[in-house]
Write a protein that holds these residues in place. Structure first.
Motif, PDB file in Angstrom:
ATOM      1  N   GLN A 177      41.442  51.105  40.456  1.00 18.07           N
ATOM      2  CA  GLN A 177      40.369  51.072  39.456  1.00 18.07           C
ATOM      3  C   GLN A 177      39.240  52.021  39.858  1.00 18.07           C
ATOM      4  O   GLN A 177      38.696  52.752  39.024  1.00 18.07           O
ATOM      5  N   ILE A 234      44.803  42.180  45.190  1.00 16.37           N
ATOM      6  CA  ILE A 234      43.499  42.445  44.566  1.00 16.37           C
ATOM      7  C   ILE A 234      42.764  43.658  45.143  1.00 16.37           C
ATOM      8  O   ILE A 234      42.339  44.544  44.382  1.00 16.37           O
ATOM      9  N   GLY A 281      42.502  32.511  38.315  1.00 17.23           N
ATOM     10  CA  GLY A 281      41.417  33.350  38.779  1.00 17.23           C
ATOM     11  C   GLY A 281      40.325  33.444  37.760  1.00 17.23           C
ATOM     12  O   GLY A 281      40.369  32.852  36.717  1.00 17.23           O
ATOM     13  N   GLU A 323      46.858  37.268  46.152  1.00 17.83           N
ATOM     14  CA  GLU A 323      45.556  37.572  46.741  1.00 17.83           C
ATOM     15  C   GLU A 323      45.569  38.907  47.482  1.00 17.83           C
ATOM     16  O   GLU A 323      44.544  39.609  47.541  1.00 17.83           O
ATOM     17  N   VAL A 371      48.636  39.829  38.493  1.00 20.20           N
ATOM     18  CA  VAL A 371      47.207  39.962  38.780  1.00 20.20           C
ATOM     19  C   VAL A 371      46.635  40.994  37.817  1.00 20.20           C
ATOM     20  O   VAL A 371      47.267  42.019  37.532  1.00 20.20           O
ATOM     21  N   ARG A 429      36.364  41.705  36.396  1.00 22.08           N
ATOM     22  CA  ARG A 429      36.833  40.331  36.533  1.00 22.08           C
ATOM     23  C   ARG A 429      38.264  40.306  37.065  1.00 22.08           C
ATOM     24  O   ARG A 429      39.084  41.156  36.728  1.00 22.08           O
ATOM     25  N   GLU A 430      38.545  39.306  37.892  1.00 23.42           N
ATOM     26  CA  GLU A 430      39.862  39.158  38.504  1.00 23.42           C
ATOM     27  C   GLU A 430      40.591  37.979  37.873  1.00 23.42           C
ATOM     28  O   GLU A 430      40.019  36.907  37.700  1.00 23.42           O
ATOM     29  N   TYR A 431      41.847  38.187  37.539  1.00 24.10           N
ATOM     30  CA  TYR A 431      42.676  37.117  36.996  1.00 24.10           C
ATOM     31  C   TYR A 431      43.977  37.075  37.791  1.00 24.10           C
ATOM     32  O   TYR A 431      44.576  38.110  38.081  1.00 24.10           O
ATOM     33  N   MET A 432      44.411  35.865  38.119  1.00 28.73           N
ATOM     34  CA  MET A 432      45.695  35.673  38.776  1.00 28.73           C
ATOM     35  C   MET A 432      46.431  34.543  38.078  1.00 28.73           C
ATOM     36  O   MET A 432      45.806  33.578  37.626  1.00 28.73           O
ATOM     37  N   ILE A 482      42.907  43.131  37.169  1.00 25.68           N
ATOM     38  CA  ILE A 482      41.501  43.470  37.378  1.00 25.68           C
ATOM     39  C   ILE A 482      41.069  44.183  36.102  1.00 25.68           C
ATOM     40  O   ILE A 482      41.561  45.281  35.808  1.00 25.68           O
ATOM     41  N   LYS A 535      41.959  47.122  42.995  1.00 21.55           N
ATOM     42  CA  LYS A 535      40.589  47.604  42.822  1.00 21.55           C
ATOM     43  C   LYS A 535      40.456  49.055  43.258  1.00 21.55           C
ATOM     44  O   LYS A 535      39.663  49.815  42.679  1.00 21.55           O
TER      45      LYS A 535
END
Length: 304
Positions: free
Chosen positions: A208, A201, A304, A198, A225, A232-235, A227, A205
């Motif tokens: 990004q 993230i 996520g 967490e 992780v 969209r966020e994936y973990m 992005i 970003k």
């Protein structure tokens, strides 16, 4: 077509030493010698996953010739440039001593030789994928990845970058398709310590926002992780298994992500393929095979 670039290929001498003692003669209990370098590792795993690529890079001396022989024997297509001076590096990796490594420097690469490689890369066409991975020799400017991306800026080539510090930060304005820092490298960029998924993230970003389309952050035993370019966020945690050899795990994650994206054009699937590929390499003496990746893929569920 997929192309990988390894400016500083290596012969990786992976050894196990039982009861290692400083200042004493130690004898190996396990030995393995592989053609290495991050881009070359990516090419190996891509081939194992069913995707052909061409490996670019520089080779020098008798070590370079052995790297060339091993790569050819393993069925990897390569287009290496041969240097007239110096010797390609040998990296010593002590597999059972907390990941301790001794990496060689590699040969100096003159400006005209760099230009020759850039000419090859400039032949890439729209739809091609280029992977820029790993360190560069001290003789080269840390703008080299940025320079290559500037050359290709309007050609429709998708570029993945797996590098650290200035090599990585310099490319962000050129909108790389994928970057893959680990959590420690990401923390160094922003002067923070990142231990949990967490926590990664907001900093992913930021990269990004600075230009990267997709930011994939590897976290070893903590998982990874992503992005994606749609925000969209994936973990995901790492699959269960025993780490046998972490050499090439990060490169395998890059290869798995690219393979997964090419297969389904779906970022969640690509993310899971990346995690499965990185873990499969870490859990094996060799780099990940398709069967190993598919077995782990069934166990991965995004958080996520």
């Amino acid at each position: 077509m997929i192309y990988t670039v390894t400016f500083n290929p290596s012969l990786d001498y992976i050894v196990g030493v039982d009861d290692f003692r400083l200042g004493a003669t130690n004898r190996t209990s396990y030995e393995q010698m592989l053609a290495g370098g991050k881009g070359i590792n990516v090419s190996y795993v891509l081939k194992n996953l069913g995707f052909e690529s061409t490996a670019f890079g520089f080779l020098a001396g008798f070590v370079g010739e052995e790297i060339r022989r091993k790569v050819a024997a393993d069925g990897i297509h390569a287009d290496f440039l041969t240097l007239s001076e110096g010797v390609s590096r040998i990296n010593v990796k002590l597999k059972n001593i907390d990941g301790t490594e001794i990496n060689g420097m590699g040969p100096d690469i003159a400006a005209d030789q760099v230009s020759a490689l850039r000419e090859k890369i400039n032949q890439l066409k729209a739809g091609d994928i280029l992977v820029l991975a790993g360190s560069i020799p001290q003789s080269m400017p840390d703008t080299i990845y940025m320079d290559i991306m500037a050359d290709l800026q309007d050609k429709g080539v998708e570029i993945a970058v797996d590098a650290t510090r200035d090599l990585l930060m310099n490319v962000l304005p050129y909108r790389p398709f994928l970057i893959k820092p680990n959590n420690h490298e990401l923390g160094e960029i922003f002067g923070v310590e990142l231990k949990k998924r967490e926590e990664v993230i907001p900093y992913a970003k930021k990269l990004q926002e600075m230009g990267a389309k997709n930011v994939l952050v590897s976290m070893a035993g903590e998982g990874a992780v992503l992005i994606d370019e749609n925000g969209r966020e994936y973990m995901s945690p790492v699959p269960k298994g025993k780490v046998v050899n972490a050499v090439g795990a990060g490169d395998s994650m890059v290869a798995g992500f690219i393979a997964g994206y090419l297969e389904k054009k779906d970022y969640e699937y690509a993310f899971h393929m990346g995690i499965a590929s990185g873990s499969a390499s870490a859990f094996s003496e060799q780099l990940a095979t398709r069967a190993e990746v598919e077995a782990l893929l069934k166990t991965i569920h995004s958080a996520g």
